[in-house]
Design a protein around this motif. Structure first.
Motif, PDB file in Angstrom:
ATOM      1  N   TRP A  28       0.832  -1.069  -0.049  1.00  0.00           N
ATOM      2  CA  TRP A  28      -0.032   0.124   0.152  1.00  0.00           C
ATOM      3  C   TRP A  28       0.866   1.279  -0.036  1.00  0.00           C
ATOM      4  O   TRP A  28       1.661   1.561   1.021  1.00  0.00           O
ATOM      5  CB  TRP A  28      -0.930  -0.049   1.577  1.00  0.00           C
ATOM      6  CG  TRP A  28      -1.732  -1.041   1.390  1.00  0.00           C
ATOM      7  CD1 TRP A  28      -1.522  -2.220   2.150  1.00  0.00           C
ATOM      8  CD2 TRP A  28      -2.983  -1.077   0.821  1.00  0.00           C
ATOM      9  NE1 TRP A  28      -2.446  -3.192   1.882  1.00  0.00           N
ATOM     10  CE2 TRP A  28      -3.524  -2.535   1.004  1.00  0.00           C
ATOM     11  CE3 TRP A  28      -3.710  -0.657   0.088  1.00  0.00           C
ATOM     12  CZ2 TRP A  28      -4.813  -3.029   0.674  1.00  0.00           C
ATOM     13  CZ3 TRP A  28      -5.068  -0.671  -0.460  1.00  0.00           C
ATOM     14  CH2 TRP A  28      -5.570  -2.412  -0.190  1.00  0.00           C
ATOM     15  N   CYS A  36      -9.089   3.208   5.232  1.00  0.00           N
ATOM     16  CA  CYS A  36      -9.012   3.063   6.652  1.00  0.00           C
ATOM     17  C   CYS A  36      -9.950   2.786   7.295  1.00  0.00           C
ATOM     18  O   CYS A  36      -9.786   1.846   8.411  1.00  0.00           O
ATOM     19  CB  CYS A  36      -8.237   4.215   7.405  1.00  0.00           C
ATOM     20  SG  CYS A  36      -6.399   4.294   6.337  1.00  0.00           S
ATOM     21  N   TYR A  41      -7.283   0.041   9.789  1.00  0.00           N
ATOM     22  CA  TYR A  41      -6.068   0.338   9.750  1.00  0.00           C
ATOM     23  C   TYR A  41      -5.803   1.646   9.819  1.00  0.00           C
ATOM     24  O   TYR A  41      -6.401   2.317   9.121  1.00  0.00           O
ATOM     25  CB  TYR A  41      -5.237  -0.518   8.763  1.00  0.00           C
ATOM     26  CG  TYR A  41      -5.175  -2.094   9.196  1.00  0.00           C
ATOM     27  CD1 TYR A  41      -4.099  -2.467  10.070  1.00  0.00           C
ATOM     28  CD2 TYR A  41      -5.854  -2.849   8.492  1.00  0.00           C
ATOM     29  CE1 TYR A  41      -4.113  -3.964   9.888  1.00  0.00           C
ATOM     30  CE2 TYR A  41      -5.727  -4.348   8.760  1.00  0.00           C
ATOM     31  CZ  TYR A  41      -4.763  -4.692   9.609  1.00  0.00           C
ATOM     32  OH  TYR A  41      -4.563  -6.196   9.668  1.00  0.00           O
ATOM     33  N   THR A  42      -4.695   2.121  10.367  1.00  0.00           N
ATOM     34  CA  THR A  42      -4.263   3.391  10.225  1.00  0.00           C
ATOM     35  C   THR A  42      -3.389   3.557   8.867  1.00  0.00           C
ATOM     36  O   THR A  42      -2.856   2.412   8.331  1.00  0.00           O
ATOM     37  CB  THR A  42      -3.379   3.944  11.157  1.00  0.00           C
ATOM     38  OG1 THR A  42      -2.006   3.221  11.225  1.00  0.00           O
ATOM     39  CG2 THR A  42      -4.001   3.931  12.536  1.00  0.00           C
ATOM     40  N   GLU A  45      -0.162   1.960   9.475  1.00  0.00           N
ATOM     41  CA  GLU A  45      -0.032   0.412   9.579  1.00  0.00           C
ATOM     42  C   GLU A  45      -0.352  -0.279   8.348  1.00  0.00           C
ATOM     43  O   GLU A  45       0.230  -1.234   8.161  1.00  0.00           O
ATOM     44  CB  GLU A  45      -1.207   0.214  10.453  1.00  0.00           C
ATOM     45  CG  GLU A  45      -0.959   0.351  12.138  1.00  0.00           C
ATOM     46  CD  GLU A  45      -2.158   0.285  12.770  1.00  0.00           C
ATOM     47  OE1 GLU A  45      -1.906  -0.003  13.989  1.00  0.00           O
ATOM     48  OE2 GLU A  45      -3.173   0.330  12.331  1.00  0.00           O
ATOM     49  N   LEU A  46      -1.197   0.352   7.323  1.00  0.00           N
ATOM     50  CA  LEU A  46      -1.452  -0.304   6.050  1.00  0.00           C
ATOM     51  C   LEU A  46      -0.053  -0.208   5.175  1.00  0.00           C
ATOM     52  O   LEU A  46       0.104  -1.168   4.333  1.00  0.00           O
ATOM     53  CB  LEU A  46      -2.430   0.384   5.526  1.00  0.00           C
ATOM     54  CG  LEU A  46      -3.614   0.018   5.402  1.00  0.00           C
ATOM     55  CD1 LEU A  46      -4.827   0.868   4.792  1.00  0.00           C
ATOM     56  CD2 LEU A  46      -3.888  -1.391   5.225  1.00  0.00           C
ATOM     57  N   LEU A  49       2.134  -3.314   5.227  1.00  0.00           N
ATOM     58  CA  LEU A  49       1.327  -4.561   4.702  1.00  0.00           C
ATOM     59  C   LEU A  49       1.398  -4.512   3.437  1.00  0.00           C
ATOM     60  O   LEU A  49       1.668  -3.635   2.524  1.00  0.00           O
ATOM     61  CB  LEU A  49       0.047  -4.769   5.270  1.00  0.00           C
ATOM     62  CG  LEU A  49       0.080  -4.841   7.015  1.00  0.00           C
ATOM     63  CD1 LEU A  49      -1.472  -4.602   7.248  1.00  0.00           C
ATOM     64  CD2 LEU A  49       0.816  -5.867   7.402  1.00  0.00           C
ATOM     65  N   ILE A  54      -4.045  -8.895   3.553  1.00  0.00           N
ATOM     66  CA  ILE A  54      -5.386  -8.783   4.196  1.00  0.00           C
ATOM     67  C   ILE A  54      -6.493  -9.508   3.440  1.00  0.00           C
ATOM     68  O   ILE A  54      -7.653  -9.238   3.787  1.00  0.00           O
ATOM     69  CB  ILE A  54      -5.480  -7.349   4.556  1.00  0.00           C
ATOM     70  CG1 ILE A  54      -5.575  -6.514   3.104  1.00  0.00           C
ATOM     71  CG2 ILE A  54      -4.569  -6.647   5.602  1.00  0.00           C
ATOM     72  CD1 ILE A  54      -6.037  -4.997   3.616  1.00  0.00           C
ATOM     73  N   TYR A  84     -11.813  -8.758   2.543  1.00  0.00           N
ATOM     74  CA  TYR A  84     -10.557  -8.459   3.380  1.00  0.00           C
ATOM     75  C   TYR A  84     -10.636  -8.665   4.976  1.00  0.00           C
ATOM     76  O   TYR A  84     -11.877  -8.764   5.358  1.00  0.00           O
ATOM     77  CB  TYR A  84     -10.415  -6.820   3.304  1.00  0.00           C
ATOM     78  CG  TYR A  84      -9.915  -6.298   2.265  1.00  0.00           C
ATOM     79  CD1 TYR A  84      -8.809  -7.047   1.658  1.00  0.00           C
ATOM     80  CD2 TYR A  84     -10.506  -5.273   1.585  1.00  0.00           C
ATOM     81  CE1 TYR A  84      -8.217  -6.399   0.265  1.00  0.00           C
ATOM     82  CE2 TYR A  84      -9.898  -4.711   0.415  1.00  0.00           C
ATOM     83  CZ  TYR A  84      -8.924  -5.197  -0.364  1.00  0.00           C
ATOM     84  OH  TYR A  84      -8.413  -4.458  -1.545  1.00  0.00           O
ATOM     85  N   CYS A  86     -10.011  -7.174   8.588  1.00  0.00           N
ATOM     86  CA  CYS A  86      -9.847  -6.097   9.041  1.00  0.00           C
ATOM     87  C   CYS A  86      -8.889  -6.173  10.246  1.00  0.00           C
ATOM     88  O   CYS A  86      -8.454  -7.504  10.703  1.00  0.00           O
ATOM     89  CB  CYS A  86     -11.228  -5.624   9.799  1.00  0.00           C
ATOM     90  SG  CYS A  86     -12.574  -5.271   8.463  1.00  0.00           S
ATOM     91  N   LYS A  87      -8.432  -5.038  11.027  1.00  0.00           N
ATOM     92  CA  LYS A  87      -7.390  -5.290  11.707  1.00  0.00           C
ATOM     93  C   LYS A  87      -8.028  -5.877  13.180  1.00  0.00           C
ATOM     94  O   LYS A  87      -7.124  -6.699  13.875  1.00  0.00           O
ATOM     95  CB  LYS A  87      -7.313  -3.741  12.302  1.00  0.00           C
ATOM     96  CG  LYS A  87      -5.953  -3.576  13.394  1.00  0.00           C
ATOM     97  CD  LYS A  87      -5.725  -2.232  13.719  1.00  0.00           C
ATOM     98  CE  LYS A  87      -4.662  -2.272  14.801  1.00  0.00           C
ATOM     99  NZ  LYS A  87      -4.376  -0.569  15.270  1.00  0.00           N
ATOM    100  N   ASP A  88      -9.394  -5.996  13.328  1.00  0.00           N
ATOM    101  CA  ASP A  88      -9.703  -6.732  14.676  1.00  0.00           C
ATOM    102  C   ASP A  88     -10.129  -8.058  14.286  1.00  0.00           C
ATOM    103  O   ASP A  88     -10.638  -8.884  15.135  1.00  0.00           O
ATOM    104  CB  ASP A  88     -11.044  -5.892  14.949  1.00  0.00           C
ATOM    105  CG  ASP A  88     -12.410  -5.788  13.937  1.00  0.00           C
ATOM    106  OD1 ASP A  88     -12.186  -6.300  12.970  1.00  0.00           O
ATOM    107  OD2 ASP A  88     -13.275  -5.164  14.363  1.00  0.00           O
TER     108      ASP A  88
END
Length: 342
Positions: A28, A36, A41-42, A45-46, A49, A54, A84, A86-88
């Protein structure tokens, strides 16, 4: 150029859908706030990756195949529905549209990805699918139940027919015996309707042409008709399907008319033919014809004034289906019943 860049940044970062620049290797490079928000993700953070990190593994192969095609310049853009992480660790469904930016030399530069959250649509589709599956299961349950009802009604009618047959063995009066046998045959014809409905793929109606052939065959057997002496001709529109409320009256009408022909039209071993025709026109009007080339009817014949139960039944059943009946008996007998399918 500065003003143009400001407009681009405003459109990029304030868009109602997720937008990203993605490197050829999947990293990214630049993401907007909406993307986001979708995946949690912020931007920082992305940028550590790749989109492969993801993407749900079941959707990754399809995505990569499209990327190979767009890099080979076989396609200019593609859209797919994918998932996708997600972060959680939850899963979000998105509609992804991808195009490729190239250098002036033609070398691939980066991908532009537009990401739209379609989780609500997917949830609605799942709910709809579950609802359709529940409806289908309910329909199947009702179909099984209805088949069982038809089967039991047929069996009960056959029991009644058998009881009449057993009782007739104790009847000495020939007139009473005939009445018992006719009643037994009428019940058998109704039982045959329920048997055909039980066997039918469409539980609301039966193929009446198939039913008529079986009905007449049972009557020929009951009256011990010599097939060489009395021939049967049948001309039935194979597209005529009747529901239970219409099939039973029609079957009894045919039962009475064919029985009359077998009993009275060919005395003293006379040869002849019984003809049955059923047709439907474009206005859904059914025409039922039962005729024979036997000895015909008396010149003063009026079936409405007849004491015969059979003719009274024909009249009553024709009224039941809101039909009209026409009887001609100068040369043989021809009975025509017309009614409209509702």
């Amino acid at each position: 150029m500065r003003e143009s860049e400001q407009r681009f940044r405003a459109a990029f970062h304030q868009a109602a859908v997720g937008i990203a620049h993605v490197a050829i290797d999947g990293r990214w490079l630049l993401v907007n706030q909406r993307l986001c928000d979708i995946i949690g993700y912020t931007p920082e953070e992305l940028q550590l990756l790749t989109f492969q990190d993801i993407t749900h593994p079941d959707d990754l192969d399809a995505d990569l195949k499209y990327i190979d095609q767009i890099l080979a310049d076989n396609i200019q853009t593609y859209s797919i529905e994918k998932r996708y992480f997600c972060k959680d660790s939850s899963i979000v469904w998105v509609n992804l549209t991808v195009s490729l930016m190239r250098e002036p030399s033609g070398e691939p530069k980066y991908f532009i990805s537009v990401v739209e959250d379609i989780s609500e649509q997917q949830a609605a589709l799942r709910d709809r699918k579950q609802w359709e599956e529940q409806i289908q299961a309910s329909l199947l349950e009702k179909e099984v139940l209805l088949k069982e009802i038809y089967h039991r009604v047929k069996n009960n009618l056959q029991v009644i027919s058998s009881l009449l047959s057993l009782q007739s063995a104790y009847i000495k009066d020939q007139y009473d015996l005939v009445i018992f046998k006719q009643s037994q045959q009428r019940i058998a014809s109704m039982a045959l309707v329920h048997e055909k409905l039980y066997q039918s793929q469409d539980l609301a109606r039966i193929n009446f042409g198939e039913y008529i052939r079986d009905l007449v065959a049972s009557l020929f057997s009951a009256y011990e008709v010599n097939g060489d002496a009395i021939a049967l001709r049948v001309n039935i529109d194979e597209h005529v399907f009747l529901g239970l409320d219409t099939a039973i009256p029609c079957s009894l009408i045919i039962h009475e008319l064919v029985s009359n022909s077998l009993k009275y039209a060919f005395p003293a071993g006379r040869n002849g033919t019984i003809y049955i025709e059923i047709s439907k026109n474009t206005d859904h009007q059914i025409t039922l014809i039962v005729s024979d080339d036997g000895i015909g009817l008396p010149s003063n014949f009026n079936f409405k004034n007849m004491a015969s139960l059979g003719w009274q039944l024909v009249d009553a059943l024709t009224n039941q289906i809101s039909g009209d009946i026409d009887i001609q008996g100068a040369i043989g007998v021809k009975c025509q019943v017309k009614f409209t399918l509702v």
